[in-house]
Design an enzyme around this catalytic site. Structure first.
Site, PDB file in Angstrom:
ATOM      1  N   VAL A  19       0.708  -1.051  -0.148  1.00  0.00           N
ATOM      2  CA  VAL A  19      -0.134  -0.151   0.002  1.00  0.00           C
ATOM      3  C   VAL A  19       0.984   1.258  -0.060  1.00  0.00           C
ATOM      4  O   VAL A  19       2.040   1.149   0.274  1.00  0.00           O
ATOM      5  CB  VAL A  19      -0.984   0.130   0.967  1.00  0.00           C
ATOM      6  CG1 VAL A  19      -2.111  -1.026   1.137  1.00  0.00           C
ATOM      7  CG2 VAL A  19      -0.149   0.072   2.343  1.00  0.00           C
ATOM      8  N   SER A  20       0.366   2.434  -0.418  1.00  0.00           N
ATOM      9  CA  SER A  20       1.151   3.671  -0.528  1.00  0.00           C
ATOM     10  C   SER A  20       1.320   4.454   0.824  1.00  0.00           C
ATOM     11  O   SER A  20       2.430   4.978   0.902  1.00  0.00           O
ATOM     12  CB  SER A  20       0.606   4.528  -1.546  1.00  0.00           C
ATOM     13  OG  SER A  20       0.356   4.022  -2.817  1.00  0.00           O
TER      14      SER A  20
END
Length: 213
Positions: free
Chosen positions: A73-74
């Site tokens: 995920v970012s």
């Protein structure tokens, strides 16, 4: 073609028998892993009996190699999504009876210097990984995933994408996400990841995206 030592086949037929690319057969031959003879035409020929023995051994080795689930995920705000990715990947690998490890990454899909990604690439190049499992292609990298897939093919690592359809984002949402990631990366380099200027710029960009949507 049949010789005194047995039936021989072309390099293309050898690749098909082993389930690898022609380039892989050439590399194995040059490394002395696979024997070949030269036909009168100058082309390489391979003994079918040798191929069958090697195929059996290689398949066993591939089965013994590890499956790696890769989740990313970012940002910290997406931790729950990371948990869901890991659950999906590990359930999928368990159902298929694969021995697996899971690598988790936190960082932009535009960032090639993530700790987990570097660990994954190193394991692939060491020949340890028989299978790479992703929920979506973009979980690996936003751009450039095809280069990693080409590396996987070179090292006989199978790539399995659980959900081959694109993630349920509109074109505008995907573009907005990419823009935010770009600004996050370059703003952090320009101002420092914890600076007030960096936070102000990112917050302003995020709010602008929300207003447009």
């Amino acid at each position: 073609m049949e010789s005194i030592q047995g039936v021989t086949v072309s390099i293309g037929e050898a690749a098909k028998e082993l389930g690898v690319s022609v380039d892989t057969v050439r590399r194995w031959t040059d490394a002395g892993k696979l024997k070949s003879v030269r036909a009168p035409s100058g082309h390489r020929r391979f003994y079918l009996a040798d191929l069958k023995r090697l195929a059996s051994r290689e398949l066993k080795q591939l089965d013994e190699r590890i499956t790696i689930n890769y989740a990313r995920v970012s940002s910290h705000d997406q931790k729950q999504d990371l948990v869901r990715q890991v659950q999906v990947l590990e359930s999928f690998s368990t159902v298929n009876g694969w021995q697996f490890e899971t690598i988790q990454d936190l960082g932009s899909g535009l960032n090639y210097n993530k700790k987990g990604l570097k660990k994954l690439l190193k394991r692939i190049m060491q020949g340890d990984v028989g299978r790479l499992v992703l929920t979506h292609k973009d979980r690996l990298l936003r751009f450039g995933a095809e280069l990693v897939f080409a590396m996987c093919e070179e090292f006989e690592t199978e790539v399995v994408i659980v959900n081959k359809s694109t993630e349920e984002l509109s074109f505008e949402q995907e573009l907005a996400t990419d823009m935010i990631e770009l600004i996050t990366v370059f703003s952090a380099r320009l101002y420092g990841s914890r600076s007030k200027k960096n936070k102000k710029l990112i917050d302003g960009m995020t709010q602008a995206v929300k207003d447009v949507q």
